[in-house]
Structure formats: structure tokens, C-alpha cells
Write an enzyme that holds these catalytic residues in place. Structure first.
Site, short mmCIF file in Angstrom:
data_model
loop_
_atom_site.label_atom_id
_atom_site.label_comp_id
_atom_site.label_asym_id
_atom_site.label_seq_id
_atom_site.Cartn_x
_atom_site.Cartn_y
_atom_site.Cartn_z
N CYS A 79 0.84 -1.22 0.00
CA CYS A 79 0.00 0.00 0.00
C CYS A 79 0.87 1.26 0.00
O CYS A 79 1.52 1.57 0.99
CB CYS A 79 -0.91 -0.03 1.22
SG CYS A 79 -1.82 1.49 1.54
N CYS A 82 -0.24 3.82 2.61
CA CYS A 82 0.20 3.38 3.95
C CYS A 82 1.67 3.74 4.15
O CYS A 82 2.06 4.25 5.21
CB CYS A 82 0.01 1.88 4.12
SG CYS A 82 -1.69 1.30 3.90
#
Length: 197
Positions: A79, A82
């Protein structure tokens, strides 16, 4: 007629012991600055990885029983959003870890499927703010400014209403490392299926 420059006369007028004292002081200052820089770099580490944050996170079972409020982050190693938030989350963790549990649950681990369904995780990062008793107080999804996260954490600590209870930012496109076969209800579909409220 030769004239001496002031610099040459000053350095020629220094005694050998004065030169040694000056050189010694310069060396000592250089050593002190080097030590301070080395120690400062060791204690002021600014770069963390997502894996390091996850490894240092509070286990969910502990967070649900230790009487502290919690922030649960659903994430994945791939991600990009993230990863982008790692410096802010690491800094917030340093500020609040004595008062708030920081829990990280990897959406690619089937172990967390019940939690993903419970909190209706359909995009990552997905943050869930929990009271001391485990009750859900707020959720934020996607890239969040540090100020939003800090305001929510401060409210969580003081028991106040969270100012940013339902916010959404940019999420990472879904690409699961682990995909259950023919499971249309998998929350890791990340928005590919419309959910009715």
C-alpha cells in the site's frame, strides 16, 4: 620596501605553545560536534518502515484488554498510501504510545478477515479509533493529514468527541497478495463491490 600583512604578522607573533593550544581546542570542538551529531542521529531517527511499525505495534488481544484507547490501522505492505503515512504515524506513536495502543492489522493476512468484515474495510489505510472498552468511536479511511490524526488521538486520550469522526482521503488501489477463491464478500475487494447501508 616590503610591508607585512597583518595576518602574517599575527601568525608569526604567536608562540608555538599558543598554536598548539589553538589546534587542541579546534580538535576538541570537532570531536565534540562529531559525537553530538552521531548521538543525535541515533536518537532522532526519522525514517521507519511499515514493517518496523507493524512489528512494534500492540497486539490486538492486548489492546482489547489493557484499558487504554486504541487506534487500529488496516494496512498492506504494498500500500503506497500506507507507506506515505509511515513518518506521521511513527511520530504520533512516539507522542501517544504511553496513552494509546497502536495496532496494525495486515489485510493480506486471513487471520484478520473477521475484523475486516466487522469494520467494513474497503480501502486502506483504514483507521478505527476505539475507546478503552473497545467500542468504535470513529473511522478514517485513506491518506490523512497528521493534524487530523493528532486531533483525533488527543480527543481519544481526553475522552472527548473525535473532531474527525468520518473522513476519507486517497486510498491505495487494491491488489491482494492473498485472495480467497470465489469470495465476493471479501473486504479486500476495496470498493469493487458496492455495499448498501
Amino acid at each position: 620596501m616590503t610591508s607585512k600583512s597583518p595576518i602574517n604578522s599575527a601568525s608569526q607573533s604567536e608562540t608555538p605553545s599558543g598554536v598548539r593550544v589553538r589546534n587542541f581546542l579546534i580538535a576538541m570542538v570537532a570531536i565534540a560536534l562529531s559525537v553530538a551529531l552521531f548521538l543525535g542521529l541515533r536518537t532522532q531517527r526519522t525514517s521507519f518502515s511499515l514493517a518496523e511499525l507493524a512489528e512494534a505495534s500492540t497486539p490486538l488481544e492486548v489492546a482489547m484488554s489493557n484499558g487504554k484507547p486504541s487506534i487500529v490501522e488496516f494496512y498492506a505492505n504494498w500500500c503506497t498510501v500506507c507507506q506515505k503515512m509511515v513518518p506521521d504515524i511513527a511520530q504520533l506513536k512516539q507522542e501517544y504510545s504511553d496513552k494509546v495502543n497502536f495496532v496494525m492489522l495486515n489485510v493480506d493476512n486471513n487471520k484478520w478477515l473477521p475484523e475486516m468484515l466487522k469494520y467494513r474495510v474497503d480501502g486502506i489505510p483504514h483507521f478505527v479509533f476505539l475507546a478503552e472498552d473497545g467500542q468504535t468511536l470513529a473511522e478514517t479511511i485513506g491518506d490523512q493529514p497528521r493534524t487530523v490524526m493528532a486531533s483525533n488521538l488527543q480527543a481519544l486520550v481526553t475522552g472527548s468527541s473525535l473532531p474527525y469522526a468520518q473522513t476519507s482521503g486517497q486510498v491505495s488501489p487494491f491488489r491482494s497478495e492473498i485472495t480467497p477463491a470465489n469470495n465476493q464478500d471479501d473486504p479486500r475487494s476495496h470498493g469493487s463491490q458496492v455495499m448498501n447501508d
